[in-house]
Motif scaffolding. Structure first.
Motif, PDB file in Angstrom:
ATOM      1  N   ASP A 117       1.165 -13.846 -13.883  1.00  0.00           N
ATOM      2  CA  ASP A 117       2.551 -13.948 -13.418  1.00  0.00           C
ATOM      3  C   ASP A 117       2.737 -13.177 -12.116  1.00  0.00           C
ATOM      4  O   ASP A 117       3.392 -13.645 -11.185  1.00  0.00           O
ATOM      5  N   VAL A 118       2.145 -11.971 -12.066  1.00  0.00           N
ATOM      6  CA  VAL A 118       2.269 -11.145 -10.858  1.00  0.00           C
ATOM      7  C   VAL A 118       1.585 -11.823  -9.677  1.00  0.00           C
ATOM      8  O   VAL A 118       2.131 -11.902  -8.572  1.00  0.00           O
ATOM      9  N   ILE A 119       0.361 -12.342  -9.903  1.00  0.00           N
ATOM     10  CA  ILE A 119      -0.390 -12.964  -8.818  1.00  0.00           C
ATOM     11  C   ILE A 119       0.334 -14.196  -8.278  1.00  0.00           C
ATOM     12  O   ILE A 119       0.338 -14.458  -7.073  1.00  0.00           O
ATOM     13  N   CYS A 120       0.955 -14.955  -9.170  1.00  0.00           N
ATOM     14  CA  CYS A 120       1.696 -16.147  -8.734  1.00  0.00           C
ATOM     15  C   CYS A 120       2.893 -15.776  -7.860  1.00  0.00           C
ATOM     16  O   CYS A 120       3.376 -16.595  -7.078  1.00  0.00           O
ATOM     17  N   GLU A 121       3.379 -14.538  -7.994  1.00  0.00           N
ATOM     18  CA  GLU A 121       4.515 -14.087  -7.202  1.00  0.00           C
ATOM     19  C   GLU A 121       4.095 -13.522  -5.848  1.00  0.00           C
ATOM     20  O   GLU A 121       4.934 -13.251  -4.988  1.00  0.00           O
ATOM     21  N   LEU A 122       2.793 -13.348  -5.630  1.00  0.00           N
ATOM     22  CA  LEU A 122       2.317 -12.792  -4.370  1.00  0.00           C
ATOM     23  C   LEU A 122       2.425 -13.811  -3.241  1.00  0.00           C
ATOM     24  O   LEU A 122       2.425 -15.019  -3.475  1.00  0.00           O
ATOM     25  N   THR A 123       2.510 -13.310  -2.038  1.00  0.00           N
ATOM     26  CA  THR A 123       2.496 -14.195  -0.873  1.00  0.00           C
ATOM     27  C   THR A 123       1.066 -14.730  -0.705  1.00  0.00           C
ATOM     28  O   THR A 123       0.115 -14.146  -1.237  1.00  0.00           O
ATOM     29  N   PRO A 124       0.894 -15.846   0.031  1.00  0.00           N
ATOM     30  CA  PRO A 124      -0.465 -16.375   0.257  1.00  0.00           C
ATOM     31  C   PRO A 124      -1.405 -15.325   0.834  1.00  0.00           C
ATOM     32  O   PRO A 124      -2.571 -15.258   0.445  1.00  0.00           O
ATOM     33  N   GLN A 125      -0.908 -14.501   1.750  1.00  0.00           N
ATOM     34  CA  GLN A 125      -1.760 -13.482   2.356  1.00  0.00           C
ATOM     35  C   GLN A 125      -2.162 -12.431   1.329  1.00  0.00           C
ATOM     36  O   GLN A 125      -3.310 -11.980   1.303  1.00  0.00           O
ATOM     37  N   GLY A 128      -0.943  -1.232  -3.060  1.00  0.00           N
ATOM     38  CA  GLY A 128       0.200  -1.870  -3.690  1.00  0.00           C
ATOM     39  C   GLY A 128      -0.201  -2.935  -4.701  1.00  0.00           C
ATOM     40  O   GLY A 128       0.392  -3.033  -5.782  1.00  0.00           O
ATOM     41  N   LEU A 129      -1.222  -3.720  -4.360  1.00  0.00           N
ATOM     42  CA  LEU A 129      -1.684  -4.780  -5.262  1.00  0.00           C
ATOM     43  C   LEU A 129      -2.233  -4.205  -6.565  1.00  0.00           C
ATOM     44  O   LEU A 129      -1.896  -4.684  -7.661  1.00  0.00           O
ATOM     45  N   LEU A 130      -3.073  -3.198  -6.449  1.00  0.00           N
ATOM     46  CA  LEU A 130      -3.652  -2.591  -7.648  1.00  0.00           C
ATOM     47  C   LEU A 130      -2.562  -2.002  -8.538  1.00  0.00           C
ATOM     48  O   LEU A 130      -2.609  -2.128  -9.770  1.00  0.00           O
ATOM     49  N   ALA A 131      -1.573  -1.379  -7.910  1.00  0.00           N
ATOM     50  CA  ALA A 131      -0.483  -0.774  -8.677  1.00  0.00           C
ATOM     51  C   ALA A 131       0.332  -1.855  -9.402  1.00  0.00           C
ATOM     52  O   ALA A 131       0.669  -1.714 -10.578  1.00  0.00           O
ATOM     53  N   ARG A 132       0.636  -2.952  -8.702  1.00  0.00           N
ATOM     54  CA  ARG A 132       1.434  -4.033  -9.310  1.00  0.00           C
ATOM     55  C   ARG A 132       0.701  -4.686 -10.473  1.00  0.00           C
ATOM     56  O   ARG A 132       1.314  -5.122 -11.452  1.00  0.00           O
ATOM     57  N   LEU A 133      -0.630  -4.750 -10.372  1.00  0.00           N
ATOM     58  CA  LEU A 133      -1.425  -5.385 -11.421  1.00  0.00           C
ATOM     59  C   LEU A 133      -1.817  -4.413 -12.532  1.00  0.00           C
ATOM     60  O   LEU A 133      -2.461  -4.808 -13.505  1.00  0.00           O
ATOM     61  N   GLY A 134      -1.450  -3.149 -12.367  1.00  0.00           N
ATOM     62  CA  GLY A 134      -1.779  -2.158 -13.392  1.00  0.00           C
ATOM     63  C   GLY A 134      -3.256  -1.824 -13.434  1.00  0.00           C
ATOM     64  O   GLY A 134      -3.797  -1.463 -14.481  1.00  0.00           O
ATOM     65  N   GLY A 171      -2.644 -21.946  -8.656  1.00  0.00           N
ATOM     66  CA  GLY A 171      -2.103 -21.014  -7.669  1.00  0.00           C
ATOM     67  C   GLY A 171      -2.865 -19.724  -7.552  1.00  0.00           C
ATOM     68  O   GLY A 171      -2.444 -18.810  -6.868  1.00  0.00           O
ATOM     69  N   THR A 172      -4.062 -19.626  -8.213  1.00  0.00           N
ATOM     70  CA  THR A 172      -4.773 -18.359  -8.170  1.00  0.00           C
ATOM     71  C   THR A 172      -6.182 -18.493  -7.638  1.00  0.00           C
ATOM     72  O   THR A 172      -6.957 -17.569  -7.708  1.00  0.00           O
ATOM     73  N   SER A 173      -6.558 -19.633  -7.146  1.00  0.00           N
ATOM     74  CA  SER A 173      -7.919 -19.797  -6.672  1.00  0.00           C
ATOM     75  C   SER A 173      -8.106 -19.062  -5.361  1.00  0.00           C
ATOM     76  O   SER A 173      -7.167 -18.793  -4.623  1.00  0.00           O
ATOM     77  N   ALA A 174      -9.385 -18.729  -5.083  1.00  0.00           N
ATOM     78  CA  ALA A 174      -9.687 -18.031  -3.839  1.00  0.00           C
ATOM     79  C   ALA A 174      -9.395 -18.941  -2.668  1.00  0.00           C
ATOM     80  O   ALA A 174      -9.470 -20.168  -2.773  1.00  0.00           O
ATOM     81  N   PRO A 175      -9.060 -18.376  -1.510  1.00  0.00           N
ATOM     82  CA  PRO A 175      -8.759 -19.210  -0.356  1.00  0.00           C
ATOM     83  C   PRO A 175      -9.957 -20.041   0.046  1.00  0.00           C
ATOM     84  O   PRO A 175     -11.073 -19.550   0.062  1.00  0.00           O
ATOM     85  N   PRO A 176      -9.776 -21.339   0.330  1.00  0.00           N
ATOM     86  CA  PRO A 176     -10.896 -22.185   0.729  1.00  0.00           C
ATOM     87  C   PRO A 176     -11.502 -21.697   2.026  1.00  0.00           C
ATOM     88  O   PRO A 176     -10.841 -21.071   2.849  1.00  0.00           O
ATOM     89  N   MET A 177     -12.784 -22.046   2.228  1.00  0.00           N
ATOM     90  CA  MET A 177     -13.500 -21.576   3.406  1.00  0.00           C
ATOM     91  C   MET A 177     -12.826 -22.038   4.689  1.00  0.00           C
ATOM     92  O   MET A 177     -12.879 -21.371   5.710  1.00  0.00           O
ATOM     93  N   ALA A 178     -12.171 -23.191   4.641  1.00  0.00           N
ATOM     94  CA  ALA A 178     -11.531 -23.727   5.848  1.00  0.00           C
ATOM     95  C   ALA A 178     -10.436 -22.800   6.357  1.00  0.00           C
ATOM     96  O   ALA A 178     -10.082 -22.807   7.523  1.00  0.00           O
ATOM     97  N   GLU A 179      -9.881 -21.976   5.436  1.00  0.00           N
ATOM     98  CA  GLU A 179      -8.797 -21.095   5.813  1.00  0.00           C
ATOM     99  C   GLU A 179      -9.308 -19.738   6.277  1.00  0.00           C
ATOM    100  O   GLU A 179      -8.543 -18.892   6.666  1.00  0.00           O
ATOM    101  N   ARG A 180     -10.630 -19.538   6.149  1.00  0.00           N
ATOM    102  CA  ARG A 180     -11.164 -18.223   6.455  1.00  0.00           C
ATOM    103  C   ARG A 180     -11.943 -18.251   7.759  1.00  0.00           C
ATOM    104  O   ARG A 180     -12.556 -19.256   8.131  1.00  0.00           O
ATOM    105  N   ARG A 181     -11.931 -17.126   8.456  1.00  0.00           N
ATOM    106  CA  ARG A 181     -12.594 -17.039   9.744  1.00  0.00           C
ATOM    107  C   ARG A 181     -14.096 -17.170   9.582  1.00  0.00           C
ATOM    108  O   ARG A 181     -14.688 -16.604   8.674  1.00  0.00           O
ATOM    109  N   VAL A 182     -14.727 -17.910  10.430  1.00  0.00           N
ATOM    110  CA  VAL A 182     -16.171 -18.059  10.405  1.00  0.00           C
ATOM    111  C   VAL A 182     -16.760 -17.292  11.575  1.00  0.00           C
ATOM    112  O   VAL A 182     -16.294 -17.367  12.698  1.00  0.00           O
TER     113      VAL A 182
END
Length: 223
Positions: A144-152, A186-192, A211-222
């Motif tokens: 639930d917490v992860i789904c509320e996070l921004t894409p970044q 902040g992330l670690l604290a929110r996730l307990g 909504g929780t999969s890792a970002p695809p390679m196309a979105e990541r810097r090469v």
């Protein structure tokens, strides 16, 4: 009812065998302390139930269960162990085990449990079952917490799970290292969570969820 025993402690193995032999309806057709030998003999003997120790010197009861049931689904697997780890029982269930009980179980209860498993029923130690339920509830809250996070923020979470340092994440996302440090805290604290390793374990459990999969390679810097 034909039963095969697997435990790398000879005293334990003999003790369980002696217990089973007190029941006229149960026949111990074989036993071993080796995962390799056990798997070979189980597939040769085709017992009704294989009682499997979770941890062996050359493998695990879960691995034996998975392999034997891939060949013959009629063989029931019962994990008998000292470990009440929720992750272990989840792995056992995924491997097709019909039961998961702790070695502190009383003799009569074990005999009854073997018969239940042989009859097609499931048997899970109540203590372990309650811990699994607790873990599932924790994972649900984390999801639930992860789904509320921004894409970044989600990208940062999964990059943490990949073992990246704050500096590496900063370079990956073109952000200041201090900014990443603040995000991580902040992330670690929110996730307990207390440390990054827990984030990696959580990501493994949640990966693939909506909504929780890792970002695809196309979105990541090469490069």
């Amino acid at each position: 009812m034909r039963v095969y025993l697997v435990d790398d402690h000879e005293v334990v193995r003999r003790g369980v065998a002696s217990l089973l032999e007190t029941d006229d309806t149960i026949e111990v057709v074989g036993q071993s302390g080796s995962a390799t030998v056990a798997l070979r003999e189980i597939l040769e003997l085709r017992p009704d139930v294989a009682i499997l120790d979770a941890h062996l010197a050359d493998g695990t009861g879960v691995d034996i269960c998975r392999e034997m049931r891939s060949v013959d689904p009629d063989i029931k697997g019962l994990i008998l162990t000292t470990y009440d780890d929720p992750d272990a029982i989840s792995a056992a269930i995924l491997a097709g085990a019909s039961g998961y009980v702790l070695k502190r179980i009383e003799g009569n209860s074990l005999l009854s449990g073997i018969k239940l498993v042989a009859g097609g029923h499931s048997l899970i130690d109540p203590t372990v079952a309650s811990r699994v339920v607790e873990q599932m509830e924790m994972q649900r809250r984390s999801l639930d917490v992860i789904c509320e996070l921004t894409p970044q923020q989600r990208k940062i979470f999964f990059l943490i799970a990949e073992g990246m340092t704050n500096r590496q994440i900063a370079e990956e996302l073109y952000l200041a290292e201090k900014t990443i440090k603040n995000h991580v805290t902040g992330l670690l604290a929110r996730l307990g969570l207390q440390h990054r390793t827990q984030a990696a374990l959580l990501a493994v459990r949640l990966r693939g969820g909506e909504g929780t999969s890792a970002p695809p390679m196309a979105e990541r810097r090469v490069g």
